[in-house]
Motif scaffolding. Structure first.
Motif, PDB file in Angstrom:
ATOM      1  N   ALA A  73      48.306  10.794  29.359  1.00  0.00           N
ATOM      2  CA  ALA A  73      49.672  11.229  29.057  1.00  0.00           C
ATOM      3  C   ALA A  73      50.672  10.628  30.041  1.00  0.00           C
ATOM      4  N   GLU A  74      50.268  10.596  31.323  1.00  0.00           N
ATOM      5  CA  GLU A  74      51.166  10.045  32.333  1.00  0.00           C
ATOM      6  C   GLU A  74      51.391   8.554  32.109  1.00  0.00           C
ATOM      7  N   LEU A  75      50.311   7.847  31.798  1.00  0.00           N
ATOM      8  CA  LEU A  75      50.446   6.416  31.520  1.00  0.00           C
ATOM      9  C   LEU A  75      51.283   6.176  30.253  1.00  0.00           C
ATOM     10  N   THR A  76      51.117   7.046  29.255  1.00  0.00           N
ATOM     11  CA  THR A  76      51.928   6.928  28.035  1.00  0.00           C
ATOM     12  C   THR A  76      53.410   7.095  28.358  1.00  0.00           C
ATOM     13  N   HIS A  77      53.702   8.064  29.237  1.00  0.00           N
ATOM     14  CA  HIS A  77      55.084   8.292  29.642  1.00  0.00           C
ATOM     15  C   HIS A  77      55.635   7.067  30.371  1.00  0.00           C
ATOM     16  N   VAL A  78      54.833   6.487  31.267  1.00  0.00           N
ATOM     17  CA  VAL A  78      55.255   5.290  31.991  1.00  0.00           C
ATOM     18  C   VAL A  78      55.473   4.132  31.014  1.00  0.00           C
ATOM     19  N   GLY A  79      54.572   3.991  30.060  1.00  0.00           N
ATOM     20  CA  GLY A  79      54.696   2.922  29.070  1.00  0.00           C
ATOM     21  C   GLY A  79      55.967   3.065  28.247  1.00  0.00           C
ATOM     22  N   ARG A  80      56.296   4.328  27.891  1.00  0.00           N
ATOM     23  CA  ARG A  80      57.522   4.546  27.134  1.00  0.00           C
ATOM     24  C   ARG A  80      58.744   4.178  27.970  1.00  0.00           C
ATOM     25  N   ASP A  81      58.749   4.561  29.242  1.00  0.00           N
ATOM     26  CA  ASP A  81      59.875   4.228  30.121  1.00  0.00           C
ATOM     27  C   ASP A  81      60.025   2.716  30.264  1.00  0.00           C
ATOM     28  N   LEU A  82      58.891   2.035  30.416  1.00  0.00           N
ATOM     29  CA  LEU A  82      58.949   0.574  30.522  1.00  0.00           C
ATOM     30  C   LEU A  82      59.455  -0.058  29.229  1.00  0.00           C
ATOM     31  N   ALA A  83      59.044   0.489  28.094  1.00  0.00           N
ATOM     32  CA  ALA A  83      59.501  -0.045  26.810  1.00  0.00           C
ATOM     33  C   ALA A  83      61.009   0.099  26.673  1.00  0.00           C
ATOM     34  N   VAL A  84      61.525   1.267  27.076  1.00  0.00           N
ATOM     35  CA  VAL A  84      62.967   1.492  27.007  1.00  0.00           C
ATOM     36  C   VAL A  84      63.701   0.519  27.915  1.00  0.00           C
ATOM     37  N   CYS A  85      63.191   0.334  29.131  1.00  0.00           N
ATOM     38  CA  CYS A  85      63.826  -0.601  30.071  1.00  0.00           C
ATOM     39  C   CYS A  85      63.809  -2.025  29.526  1.00  0.00           C
ATOM     40  N   HIS A 172      70.538   3.752  30.845  1.00  0.00           N
ATOM     41  CA  HIS A 172      69.160   3.683  30.378  1.00  0.00           C
ATOM     42  C   HIS A 172      68.189   3.502  31.546  1.00  0.00           C
ATOM     43  N   LEU A 173      68.522   2.611  32.475  1.00  0.00           N
ATOM     44  CA  LEU A 173      67.611   2.335  33.586  1.00  0.00           C
ATOM     45  C   LEU A 173      67.481   3.526  34.523  1.00  0.00           C
ATOM     46  N   VAL A 174      68.602   4.203  34.804  1.00  0.00           N
ATOM     47  CA  VAL A 174      68.555   5.371  35.691  1.00  0.00           C
ATOM     48  C   VAL A 174      67.752   6.490  35.055  1.00  0.00           C
ATOM     49  N   GLU A 175      67.970   6.731  33.768  1.00  0.00           N
ATOM     50  CA  GLU A 175      67.227   7.801  33.099  1.00  0.00           C
ATOM     51  C   GLU A 175      65.745   7.480  33.029  1.00  0.00           C
ATOM     52  N   ALA A 176      65.407   6.208  32.802  1.00  0.00           N
ATOM     53  CA  ALA A 176      63.994   5.825  32.752  1.00  0.00           C
ATOM     54  C   ALA A 176      63.362   5.978  34.132  1.00  0.00           C
ATOM     55  N   CYS A 180      63.946  10.922  32.863  1.00  0.00           N
ATOM     56  CA  CYS A 180      64.836  11.847  32.161  1.00  0.00           C
ATOM     57  C   CYS A 180      65.132  11.422  30.731  1.00  0.00           C
ATOM     58  N   LEU A 181      64.384  10.467  30.213  1.00  0.00           N
ATOM     59  CA  LEU A 181      64.657  10.012  28.855  1.00  0.00           C
ATOM     60  C   LEU A 181      64.369  11.123  27.857  1.00  0.00           C
ATOM     61  N   ALA A 182      65.263  11.237  26.862  1.00  0.00           N
ATOM     62  CA  ALA A 182      65.062  12.243  25.821  1.00  0.00           C
ATOM     63  C   ALA A 182      63.912  11.806  24.919  1.00  0.00           C
ATOM     64  N   PRO A 183      63.229  12.750  24.286  1.00  0.00           N
ATOM     65  CA  PRO A 183      62.141  12.392  23.367  1.00  0.00           C
ATOM     66  C   PRO A 183      62.652  11.453  22.272  1.00  0.00           C
ATOM     67  N   GLY A 184      61.907  10.412  22.012  1.00  0.00           N
ATOM     68  CA  GLY A 184      62.299   9.450  20.984  1.00  0.00           C
ATOM     69  C   GLY A 184      63.355   8.460  21.420  1.00  0.00           C
ATOM     70  N   GLU A 185      63.774   8.511  22.674  1.00  0.00           N
ATOM     71  CA  GLU A 185      64.798   7.592  23.176  1.00  0.00           C
ATOM     72  C   GLU A 185      64.320   6.154  23.080  1.00  0.00           C
ATOM     73  N   ARG A 186      65.240   5.281  22.621  1.00  0.00           N
ATOM     74  CA  ARG A 186      64.940   3.858  22.541  1.00  0.00           C
ATOM     75  C   ARG A 186      65.911   3.108  23.443  1.00  0.00           C
ATOM     76  N   GLY A 187      65.595   1.846  23.675  1.00  0.00           N
ATOM     77  CA  GLY A 187      66.421   1.055  24.574  1.00  0.00           C
ATOM     78  C   GLY A 187      67.549   0.315  23.890  1.00  0.00           C
ATOM     79  N   VAL A 188      67.925   0.759  22.686  1.00  0.00           N
ATOM     80  CA  VAL A 188      69.023   0.114  21.974  1.00  0.00           C
ATOM     81  C   VAL A 188      70.337   0.614  22.554  1.00  0.00           C
ATOM     82  N   LEU A 189      71.203  -0.293  22.945  1.00  0.00           N
ATOM     83  CA  LEU A 189      72.479   0.096  23.530  1.00  0.00           C
ATOM     84  C   LEU A 189      73.406   0.678  22.467  1.00  0.00           C
ATOM     85  N   THR A 190      74.357   1.466  22.899  1.00  0.00           N
ATOM     86  CA  THR A 190      75.294   2.104  21.988  1.00  0.00           C
ATOM     87  C   THR A 190      76.072   1.058  21.202  1.00  0.00           C
TER      88      THR A 190
END
Length: 578
Positions: A73-85, A172-176, A180-190
């Protein structure tokens, strides 16, 4: 510019963001491989050494499974943060490239006029030496005004894109980094919203702002807007014709379904909507008919317009048509249909209709006549020709003659229409990489509309006013238009009553404009002779096949002033009674 300035933008290196995105993506893939390893280890730990179906059980087994699950789970969370970044950095790189593209375009446009953009983002225009010809001097003023508006719009959008991208990427980078990224957050800019309309009086500024906004978007963002928000694309001057066409065809389907639904409701005795009340026109009011009768007239007229648009778009004559404008709000539907590619054709001509013109009643006829004109012009032009039937203003109607704000007897409607026409033709150039050679052909009251458009900085290179009642006081000299010498052309048949009498209320006459070129509409000859066939008669004969007037209009579109037939002494003599 506000936020990040020109100096900071010039120093930007979007390729570094893209490289960082690729590096983080490699780390994300490594983490993904680690998750797979942990899950395999968990499965192995829970199996016996012999590989039988029996399982290790008990407290130790439960604890081990929990540890493996927590690590996965922890690695999945890290992977998601890296994907967003990674995605945010990649998107930011694209956005920054678009901002640099806007800056480059602004600088190139300034350089074309001998101007420059400073490190502080200030446009410096050199002082112009008078040429001794007021017409050429006025043309220089117009060209500088257009350049200022275009450069200012591109600089403003470049700064906006860079500043908003910087802030959005940082978020995005600070939240990652903080988890603090929200569930389902993606790295697409506004998404960058379209620019607001600045209101009456600034059509060119709005057009260049629209063009700059569209260029700042990624291809995927543009595609989504066309499909999901066509109302933000189709009506917006300054966007490419191909994109507007796609959006407007979607809107055509929508409004046609809505209009059919409204017609069914009204015919079944339903009540009109607020927007339909009082929109039936003075004829309905004069007859004392009900509000529902007025609403029925409105909706039926709307459907007539939509059917006319669809019929023209479906015409099978080998030419591509683009729907550049569709607006059926209110009593006066508007539309603009191009034949040929306005995005790439070297020559683009826009036709403006006059008194009583409607989409439902006239679009089909004008489209046929302009298709023939395009064919004639293409034979004279260097390069392709595109023509546009622009019914983009609410032309005054016969039952509105006594309505002060709508009467054909004043220039009020033309002044408003001129602003819309100026925005449209300027938008055609703003959306292109290389501006077109643009002509505007205006008939009857449409020539008053064109006269008001010419008082603004526009992309118009040549104008032809035919069957004109006058310029409505907007133009008295070619100096007023900013056109080059010889670019203001006037055609009037020998027995056109509108040309003869129109100047009384909408003067001065177009032919009296200082610097105007008067072109022939007449050839001597008895009834049935070649000369008679070349002659245009009355008010509505100017586009007649084989006529001198149609030939002259085609030559104007082709940029072949040398091929036009000037008004002869005999023709002038026939018009002397005016």
């Amino acid at each position: 510019m506000t936020g990040l300035g020109v100096a900071a933008l010039r120093a930007a290196r979007p390729e570094l963001l893209s490289a960082a995105a690729r590096g983080i993506e490699e780390h994300r893939r490594t983490v993904t491989g680690g998750i797979e390893t942990v899950l395999r280890g968990r499965s192995t730990a829970l199996s016996d050494a012999g590989g039988s179906l029996s399982r290790w059980s008990g407290p130790a087994s439960t604890a081990a499974a929990g540890r493996f699950s927590a690590l996965a789970a922890e690695l999945t969370h890290v992977g998601r943060d890296l994907a967003v970044c990674s995605q945010a950095l990649s998107h930011a790189g694209l956005r920054l490239r678009s901002a640099l593209g806007l800056l480059t375009r602004a600088e190139a446009r300034a350089q074309e006029r001998g101007a420059r953009v400073t490190q502080a983002g200030v446009l410096v225009v050199p002082a112009r030496v008078p040429r001794g010809d007021p017409v050429l001097d006025a043309h220089e003023v117009r060209e500088d005004a257009l350049m200022r508006e275009e450069v200012t719009a591109y600089l403003r959008q470049a700064g906006r894109v860079a500043t908003e991208t910087d802030a959005d990427l940082a978020r995005h980078l600070v939240e990652a980094a903080g988890g603090c990224l929200a569930p389902g957050e993606r790295g697409v800019l506004t998404s960058l919203p379209p620019p607001p309309v600045s209101g009456p009086g600034h059509p060119s500024a709005d057009v260049f702002a629209n063009a700059a906004w569209w260029r700042s978007l990624t291809s995927e963002e543009r595609r989504q807007l066309v499909q999901e928000r066509p109302e933000s694309v189709g009506p917006r001057d300054g966007l490419p014709g191909a994109d507007r066409d796609q959006a407007n065809r979607i809107l055509l389907d929508r409004v046609e379904r809505a209009a059919r639904g409204r017609l069914a409701v009204l015919e079944a005795g339903g009540e009109p909507l607020p927007e339909e009340v009082g929109a039936g026109g003075s004829a309905v009011l004069a007859l004392g008919l009900s509000e529902r009768a007025g609403a029925l007239e409105l909706v039926r007229g709307r459907l007539d317009a939509l059917r006319a648009v669809r019929a023209v778009l479906g015409r099978q004559d080998g030419a591509r048509r683009r729907l550049l404008l569709l607006d059926v709000a209110g009593r006066h539907p508007k539309a603009a249909v191009a034949i040929g590619e306005v995005d790439t054709a070297p020559h683009v001509a826009t036709f403006v209709g006059g008194f009583t013109t409607t989409v439902g009643g006239d679009l089909d006829r004008y489209d046929r006549e302009l298709a023939r004109l395009r064919s004639s012009s293409s034979g004279m032009a260097h390069g392709d020709v595109a023509v546009v039937t622009w019914l983009g203003y609410a032309a005054p109607q016969a039952d509105e003659v006594l309505t002060p704000s709508r009467t054909v007897m004043s220039s009020g409607v033309a002044a408003r229409g001129g602003e819309e026409l100026a925005a449209f033709v300027t938008g055609l150039d703003a959306s292109r990489e290389v501006p077109a050679d643009q002509s505007v052909l205006a008939h009857s009251y449409g020539s008053v509309v064109l006269s008001f458009a010419l008082r603004r900085p526009t992309g118009i290179d040549r104008a032809a006013l035919f069957g004109s009642p006058g310029t409505g006081g907007a133009v008295r000299s070619v100096v007023d238009t900013g056109l080059k010498p010889g670019a203001f052309n006037v055609l009037g048949s020998i027995d056109d009553p509108v040309v003869a009498g129109g100047r009384v209320v909408l003067g001065p006459s177009a032919a009296s404009v200082v610097g105007a070129r008067t072109l022939s509409t007449y050839a001597p000859g008895a009834e049935g002779s070649p000369g008679a066939r070349r002659t245009s008669r009355g008010h509505s004969d100017y586009l007649k096949a084989g006529s001198d007037s149609a030939f002259n209009l085609a030559a104007v579109v082709a940029g072949r002033g040398d091929a036009t037939v000037a008004e002869s002494a005999a023709e002038r003599a026939r018009k002397a009674w005016r």
